[in-house]
Design a protein around this motif. Structure first.
Motif, PDB file in Angstrom:
ATOM      1  N   HIS A 246      -3.507  15.119 -11.333  1.00  0.00           N
ATOM      2  CA  HIS A 246      -4.730  14.578 -10.725  1.00  0.00           C
ATOM      3  C   HIS A 246      -5.917  15.477 -11.074  1.00  0.00           C
TER       4      HIS A 246
ATOM      5  N   ASP B 106      12.769  15.117 -10.463  1.00  0.00           N
ATOM      6  CA  ASP B 106      11.763  14.303  -9.760  1.00  0.00           C
ATOM      7  C   ASP B 106      11.226  15.115  -8.587  1.00  0.00           C
TER       8      ASP B 106
ATOM      9  N   GLY C  26       0.842  -1.194   0.000  1.00  0.00           N
ATOM     10  CA  GLY C  26       0.000   0.000   0.000  1.00  0.00           C
ATOM     11  C   GLY C  26       0.875   1.241   0.000  1.00  0.00           C
ATOM     12  N   ASP C  27       1.575   1.466   1.100  1.00  0.00           N
ATOM     13  CA  ASP C  27       2.495   2.597   1.198  1.00  0.00           C
ATOM     14  C   ASP C  27       3.674   2.355   0.260  1.00  0.00           C
ATOM     15  N   PRO C  28       4.015   3.377  -0.557  1.00  0.00           N
ATOM     16  CA  PRO C  28       5.144   3.159  -1.479  1.00  0.00           C
ATOM     17  C   PRO C  28       6.475   2.906  -0.766  1.00  0.00           C
TER      18      PRO C  28
ATOM     19  N   ARG D 254       1.211  12.131  -2.962  1.00  0.00           N
ATOM     20  CA  ARG D 254       0.680  12.080  -4.337  1.00  0.00           C
ATOM     21  C   ARG D 254       0.181  13.447  -4.787  1.00  0.00           C
TER      22      ARG D 254
ATOM     23  N   TRP E  64       3.801   5.537  -8.093  1.00  0.00           N
ATOM     24  CA  TRP E  64       3.512   6.431  -9.212  1.00  0.00           C
ATOM     25  C   TRP E  64       4.781   6.984  -9.845  1.00  0.00           C
ATOM     26  N   ASP E  65       5.925   6.772  -9.187  1.00  0.00           N
ATOM     27  CA  ASP E  65       7.151   7.432  -9.638  1.00  0.00           C
ATOM     28  C   ASP E  65       7.857   6.512 -10.631  1.00  0.00           C
TER      29      ASP E  65
ATOM     30  N   GLN F  11       3.207  -0.891  -5.948  1.00  0.00           N
ATOM     31  CA  GLN F  11       2.327   0.254  -6.136  1.00  0.00           C
ATOM     32  C   GLN F  11       3.200   1.494  -6.019  1.00  0.00           C
TER      33      GLN F  11
ATOM     34  N   GLU G 175      -1.189   4.503 -10.027  1.00  0.00           N
ATOM     35  CA  GLU G 175      -2.403   5.312  -9.878  1.00  0.00           C
ATOM     36  C   GLU G 175      -3.377   5.014 -11.023  1.00  0.00           C
TER      37      GLU G 175
ATOM     38  N   TRP H 191      -5.392   8.347  -5.128  1.00  0.00           N
ATOM     39  CA  TRP H 191      -4.805   7.303  -5.970  1.00  0.00           C
ATOM     40  C   TRP H 191      -5.722   6.993  -7.167  1.00  0.00           C
TER      41      TRP H 191
END
Lengths: 504, 504
Positions: free
Chosen positions: B429, B303, A281-283, B412, A302-303, A300, A324, A333
């Motif tokens: 988003h 980044d 869950g937590d990156p 995020r 997004w980077d 999971q 995401e 998310w």
């Protein structure tokens, strides 16, 4: 013994009559031993309710097979049978395995580029909705779907499931010592339907979004559940084992040593060695995918430019199942644009990983693809299908990042090769000319310009590589740019890619 | 002694006649001691050619000051003078300092939000081009510019500089024991011109893009160069010391211990303590900005969601001077879209850092803003100016990331507060409704919707926060969402922000 023949990589099923009294789930043991020539494969059996016990077996070799049983119950012990395995049906390539270290292939060697989507609780929706999901999947190009065994309790997901996964006990509450065979049979039918569509079922065994008590099963009940699930489902060629969606959010009731045991129970009971992974869950809470029982990295994050880091960290195929989701809901998310998700797919693929899709558009009846399936309302899925088709034109080994993927310029621009085909994806970059990563030799090449959003492939304009100029004190001036024999002219807008194929 | 009065934070300059023979740059020492009441400030003097020696002093306090000199040459030793310091001119706020740990303010306490651009070699271009640069800067809202002392040799940068920074020796080559005062005087005039425009000069002392030999000066020559530069320039209030552009690409000729000594020479010779930092090339080669002689973090990294990590790593203001440049050239660091650079500015600011601009559009005469200045051709600079104006409406402390910036959902989505004003930037988003980070109390608020590309600010539609639903097994159901008293309805497209201000 009903079947007498079965195609390779299909399911051979043997049904046996046995005791229905007491609690057969707890009391009865059953194993099948499937033999061909000198080879013996142990297959765990399971109780399917109504006094019926089953053995399921996925043969991986044509010819004559036989089996015998062993049980702690006389009626089920020492039974035997035989059957013939015929060639695989067209389009059946067997289960997916790890291939070429960071990639996948079917058992028959056909490369498998993973393009997954997510419908966590689709098998728990009304049947008409499930039919819609299958119809939608049929028109997409997804070849994997993440789906939970248990129903989901979460915002937008407040309906009761089609079936409880366990039977009610005397007190009306679920009895976690008695699985509900009807629920599993339905789940299996949908796994099979996916298989017929060429879609891998990435089966999520545990998840934290629960109001029925599945998260609070005892340690022993968990172990029996994993074993039961494995016994029922392992014979389906398109099964992947996803131990959890967001395992780190479950550590309060399921500490780390239990997760290791879940993996081991699967290893002990799945004779086919289906793919196994587990999703964070937590990156910052990735599972340690270096552990030997993990076949590939599920993540999971997004980077997505960091994909080469994860490859290096774990040395296994990287599947980023939640970069995401495309959508517009309040949850952070679940509300990136279609363009952004398309961009994250390209970026991930062009850095040697695989990405997963999900769609979370607000809907008046809360019918949201990511959990319930049904219909797609977005735009990314088409671009993802375009990307799959494009890459499959030339797939041989799987995409490997160009040169040092964490170094200049491939840390900023995404580029990869599959065999002698090169792809460069510019993303948010918009050069009007490009040379790095293009061939250095004198072979003839076809170069195509790809518009990743408009899904067009057109011949690119080739121009001479720019004059060389030293770029740093002490640098040696070479007669031409050392990194390419030619350059490509580009229209100077973002989200383009190029493909370079040798002509001879 | 020409001046008899000077305004606070302007430059008081004393000229003294001394020896012109031998090599005054090596042979003559000169220091001024500036006094007010019991306070003494040592100011290094410098040789300006033609037998003229100078002391420059930036007073930070009004009233009567006096000074005396010390030298190893009798003509320059024991000289003295006095002058009056009048109040600062309007718009003069003094040098910029670190404030509130992660932020900046002028010496008079006025907050300084850094919005920088980059014209590495603009002072080495033809004079007409330099006038254009100043005219362009005047219409932008940039308040910092990165600029090198030395000229630049690089693709698109092949012209000879307006002035050599050192004088030619007998062999026709540059004599790195004899700085060229004309070159420095010109450079200073442009630093002063920037000061009049309210722009900080982020002076790059070393860089690797050289064909004249500046990179190969000896260790001792480097130290004398840094001391000479400091003596000449420290009295200009708008000076920042950037020890290098891409110091890691210079480590072959200038090992790490030299960099420490450069910092120390500045510390010893800049009595005003101007800001000091140093900029990396490879994103994996950040200087250790925790070192006490570094006042703030200077970084090159695209980044930008990682800004809170760099704040945590170094505990100082973070200025990301190269989150890549808007443009379309072949070099991968110089071809992101205007939208993307605008996005990276917003993301950086909304995570508690500061970003830098550069523009690299291909030009038929290679007149590219990032190195030569001149004219801007892009679109990001206007949006960056809009962002500065917007934030300055309410600036008090500087933007601090909302809550745990590396945790959910602020890893995020980007959000920050300055005093009691909250900003949330959604970037890629596109939720249609949002609540996290909005006020939890019952005060009245004005909420604005900001379109970061179209530069509009309009009232946002307030709606009730969504019904609560537990989001995880074991979660407690509260009567309303615990994280906001209301929600905001949004148009469901990317690159929007909201601003929340208390009404009373």
């Amino acid at each position: 013994m009903t079947n007498t023949s079965v195609a390779k990589w299909d399911v051979y099923e043997a049904s046996l009559a046995g005791p229905a009294g007491g609690n057969p789930f707890l009391d009865v043991t059953l194993d099948g031993f499937f033999r061909q020539h000198g080879r013996v494969v142990r297959v765990p059996g399971f109780y399917d309710g109504g006094g019926v016990y089953k053995l399921r077996f996925m043969p991986d070799n044509e010819g004559e097979w036989s089996f015998s049983t062993r049980s702690n119950v006389a009626e089920l012990d020492g039974k035997s049978g035989a059957f013939t395995v015929t060639p695989a049906r067209p389009e059946v390539h067997g289960p997916v395995r790890v291939a070429n270290k960071f990639h996948f292939a079917y058992a028959d060697g056909t490369p498998y580029l993973s393009f997954g989507t997510t419908c966590y609780a689709w098998t728990h929706q009304p049947l008409a909705e499930q039919q819609k999901t299958l119809a939608t999947l049929k028109k997409t190009r997804f070849n994997k779907i993440r789906m939970g065994v248990f129903p989901k309790d979460y915002p937008y997901n407040v309906n009761e499931p089609l079936h409880d996964v366990y039977q009610p006990g005397a007190d009306g509450k679920l009895d976690f010592d008695r699985p509900n065979p009807e629920s599993f049979r339905h789940f299996e039918n949908q796994v099979k339907a996916l298989g017929e569509l060429g879609i891998e079922a990435d089966i999520i065994i545990f998840h934290p979004y629960d109001r029925w008590g599945y998260c609070d099963m005892s340690e022993e009940q968990d172990y029996r559940y994993v074993a039961y699930l494995t016994a029922r489902l392992a014979a389906y060629r398109n099964v992947w084992w996803a131990l959890a969606n967001e395992y780190d959010f479950l550590l309060d009731t399921k500490p780390l040593h239990q997760w290791e045991r879940y993996f081991h129970i699967i290893e002990e009971n799945d004779p086919y060695g289906h793919l196994r992974s587990i999703h964070n869950g937590d990156p910052a809470a990735n599972y340690d995918h270096r552990k030997p029982w993990v076949t590939h990295v599920c993540i999971q994050n997004w980077d997505v430019k960091r994909t080469p880091e994860w490859r290096a960290d774990y040395g296994k195929p990287v599947v980023n199942d939640e970069p995401e989701y495309e959508g517009n809901i309040i949850q952070c998310w679940g509300n990136i644009s279609a363009g952004e998700l398309t961009h994250r797919f390209w970026t991930t693929l062009m850095r040697g990983g695989y990405a997963g899709h999900g769609e979370t558009y607000s809907h008046p009846q809360d019918l949201i693809w990511w959990a319930k399936g049904g219909e797609l309302h977005g735009e990314a899925w088409k671009r993802i299908g375009f990307l799959r088709d494009l890459l499959e034109e030339d797939v041989t080994h799987g995409l490997e990042p160009i040169e040092r993927a964490t170094g200049f310029p491939w840390n900023r621009i995404s580029g990869a090769r599959d065999g002698d085909v090169t792809y460069i994806y510019f993303g948010e970059h918009q050069p009007v000319i490009w040379a790095a990563g293009l061939p250095q030799d004198d072979r003839r090449y076809a170069v195509d310009l790809i518009d990743t959003w408009n899904m067009t492939v057109t011949p690119a304009k080739i121009v001479p590589a720019p004059e060389n100029h030293p770029t740093r004190h002490g640098a040696i001036v070479r007669p031409r740019r050392p990194d390419a024999a030619f350059a490509v002219e580009l229209p100077g807008k973002p989200y383009l890619a190029i493909r370079v194929r040798p002509l001879d």
